[in-house]
Structures are given as structure tokens and as C-alpha cells.
Write a protein that holds these residues in place. Structure first.
Motif, PDB file in Angstrom:
ATOM      1  N   ALA A  59     -56.766 -29.616  -2.085  1.00 36.47           N
ATOM      2  CA  ALA A  59     -56.515 -29.890  -3.512  1.00 36.47           C
ATOM      3  C   ALA A  59     -55.975 -28.634  -4.188  1.00 36.47           C
ATOM      4  N   GLU A  60     -56.545 -27.492  -3.845  1.00 36.15           N
ATOM      5  CA  GLU A  60     -56.089 -26.224  -4.411  1.00 36.15           C
ATOM      6  C   GLU A  60     -54.659 -25.925  -3.956  1.00 36.15           C
ATOM      7  N   PHE A  61     -54.375 -26.137  -2.684  1.00 29.54           N
ATOM      8  CA  PHE A  61     -53.030 -25.938  -2.147  1.00 29.54           C
ATOM      9  C   PHE A  61     -52.022 -26.799  -2.906  1.00 29.54           C
ATOM     10  N   ILE A  62     -52.320 -28.087  -3.031  1.00 31.75           N
ATOM     11  CA  ILE A  62     -51.403 -29.022  -3.690  1.00 31.75           C
ATOM     12  C   ILE A  62     -51.200 -28.637  -5.152  1.00 31.75           C
ATOM     13  N   ARG A  96     -47.616 -27.572  -6.722  1.00 34.18           N
ATOM     14  CA  ARG A  96     -47.055 -28.314  -7.863  1.00 34.18           C
ATOM     15  C   ARG A  96     -46.732 -27.390  -9.040  1.00 34.18           C
ATOM     16  N   LEU A  97     -47.547 -26.384  -9.260  1.00 31.08           N
ATOM     17  CA  LEU A  97     -47.311 -25.460 -10.378  1.00 31.08           C
ATOM     18  C   LEU A  97     -46.124 -24.535 -10.146  1.00 31.08           C
ATOM     19  N   GLN A  98     -45.827 -24.215  -8.892  1.00 29.28           N
ATOM     20  CA  GLN A  98     -44.860 -23.161  -8.623  1.00 29.28           C
ATOM     21  C   GLN A  98     -43.479 -23.610  -8.144  1.00 29.28           C
ATOM     22  N   THR A 157     -48.281 -18.105  -3.177  1.00 27.51           N
ATOM     23  CA  THR A 157     -47.155 -17.679  -3.992  1.00 27.51           C
ATOM     24  C   THR A 157     -45.871 -18.185  -3.367  1.00 27.51           C
ATOM     25  N   VAL A 158     -45.027 -18.801  -4.172  1.00 31.31           N
ATOM     26  CA  VAL A 158     -43.694 -19.165  -3.699  1.00 31.31           C
ATOM     27  C   VAL A 158     -42.868 -17.888  -3.717  1.00 31.31           C
ATOM     28  N   LEU A 159     -42.366 -17.494  -2.557  1.00 33.36           N
ATOM     29  CA  LEU A 159     -41.558 -16.290  -2.448  1.00 33.36           C
ATOM     30  C   LEU A 159     -40.092 -16.556  -2.778  1.00 33.36           C
ATOM     31  N   ASN A 160     -39.607 -17.738  -2.346  1.00 31.30           N
ATOM     32  CA  ASN A 160     -38.194 -18.052  -2.543  1.00 31.30           C
ATOM     33  C   ASN A 160     -37.960 -19.543  -2.311  1.00 31.30           C
ATOM     34  N   GLU A 161     -36.962 -20.059  -2.987  1.00 28.82           N
ATOM     35  CA  GLU A 161     -36.449 -21.406  -2.727  1.00 28.82           C
ATOM     36  C   GLU A 161     -34.940 -21.280  -2.588  1.00 28.82           C
ATOM     37  N   ALA A 162     -34.368 -21.999  -1.634  1.00 30.10           N
ATOM     38  CA  ALA A 162     -32.930 -21.910  -1.410  1.00 30.10           C
ATOM     39  C   ALA A 162     -32.389 -23.239  -0.895  1.00 30.10           C
ATOM     40  N   GLY A 163     -31.142 -23.503  -1.223  1.00 23.82           N
ATOM     41  CA  GLY A 163     -30.463 -24.660  -0.663  1.00 23.82           C
ATOM     42  C   GLY A 163     -30.273 -25.835  -1.606  1.00 23.82           C
ATOM     43  N   TYR A 164     -30.744 -25.729  -2.832  1.00 21.98           N
ATOM     44  CA  TYR A 164     -30.611 -26.854  -3.760  1.00 21.98           C
ATOM     45  C   TYR A 164     -29.136 -27.199  -4.005  1.00 21.98           C
ATOM     46  N   ALA A 165     -28.337 -26.206  -4.367  1.00 12.82           N
ATOM     47  CA  ALA A 165     -26.917 -26.462  -4.655  1.00 12.82           C
ATOM     48  C   ALA A 165     -26.211 -27.041  -3.430  1.00 12.82           C
TER      49      ALA A 165
END
Length: 172
Positions: A155-158, A162-164, A4-12
Motif C-alpha cells: 500500500a505504501e509502495f502504491i 501514485r504521488l510521484q 523516489t522516482v529518479l527519472n521518467e523517459a520515453g513519453y514523447a
């Protein structure tokens, strides 16, 4: 495997930094960023500024290989000493079924609080949970190096990554 992706930060912030490099308005940077990401390092160094936190439960076998990615990757994990000895194990604690004999043997060791025996006989299929903090550069490296790997968990990890992830445009 659970991922599960918990968070993404820093794009801006990464786009702002890129705009400084090109002396152009930030509004143009997403288009420039996609072009640069396809060129790879060192052109895509802005990807190191986009952080991602994952919650991953995977086999010990995968985690041993995951240790290859030390640069740009930090992990915090469940304590084997505490988790392993906290309750009896069952087949759901493994990525593939293990023999009934081994499962019984492990549970007997847990019952008598024999951590050393249980640890020594724990198979690579044992599921282990970690919180992983990384960035898009490290994720790209993992995908490039593990796509088509004979350990199916890669393969499952990738696929799950990619989905999340929010910025698919930066992935190979």
C-alpha cells in the motif's frame, strides 16, 4: 520504505509511435493514449515505451515478492555481503523494530566477520536498497495485483508511486 522516482523517459517517443499507428497528428495522441490505457493490453502497448527509474529502500520481505515482476523490470542493488558487514546495525536498518537479543546477536556476528551467521539470521524486516528500471505497463500490473495486499508495504509502495509519477492518467 523510501521510494523516489529518479527519472521518467520515453513519453514523447511513445506518443510519436502511437501517432504512426493511428495516422494522426501527435498533438491528438495524449487523448487517444488515455483512452487506450483504460482498455489494457494489447491496446496500451505504448506504455511499455515509457521507462521509469526508482530508488527504493524496502524490506527484504517486499523484495522477495517484488521478484514476481521480472518482465519489464530490472534492478541493481546494494551488495548484502558488503553492506551487511560494513558496520553495526541499529533499529533504523529494519522496517519494524526487531528484538534487542536478535540485534545484539547480529552485531556480534558482524564484529567477528561471521557473514554466514549474520546472513542466516537476518530478518525479513531488513531494509534493502535497489535501483529499479521498469515501465508503465509493469507498474500498472503491480498496482492491479498488489492493491489491497495484506503486506502493508505494498500500500505504501502504491501510494508513493501514485504521488510521484508524471503520468497519473495511465495508472489504474
Amino acid at each position: 520504505m523510501q521510494l523516489t522516482v529518479l527519472n521518467e523517459a520515453g513519453y514523447a517517443e511513445a506518443m510519436l509511435g502511437l501517432s504512426l499507428s493511428y495516422l494522426q497528428p501527435i498533438e491528438r495522441m495524449p487523448e487517444v493514449a488515455v483512452r487506450l490505457s483504460k482498455k489494457g493490453e494489447p491496446h496500451s502497448k505504448f506504455l511499455r515505451q515509457i521507462s521509469v527509474w526508482f530508488d527504493i529502500t524496502a524490506s527484504w520481505t517486499l523484495w522477495r515478492q517484488f521478484a514476481t515482476y521480472k518482465v519489464g523490470v530490472e534492478t541493481q542493488s546494494a551488495s548484502t555481503m558488503h553492506k551487511l558487514m560494513s558496520r553495526e546495525l541499529n533499529q533504523n536498518d529494519f522496517s519494524v523494530p526487531i528484538s534487542t537479543y536478535l540485534l545484539t546477536s547480529l552485531n556480534l556476528a558482524i564484529g567477528r566477520k561471521d557473514f554466514e551467521y549474520a546472513q542466516a539470521h537476518l530478518p525479513g524486516a531488513y531494509l534493502y536498497r535497489r535501483i529499479v528500471c521498469t515501465n508503465y505497463t509493469a507498474i500498472r500490473n503491480i498496482i492491479k495485483q498488489r492493491e489491497g495486499h495484506r503486506l502493508g508495504e505494498w500500500a505504501e509502495f502504491i501510494s508513493k508511486v501514485r504521488l510521484q509519477l508524471e503520468h497519473q492518467e495511465f495508472l489504474p
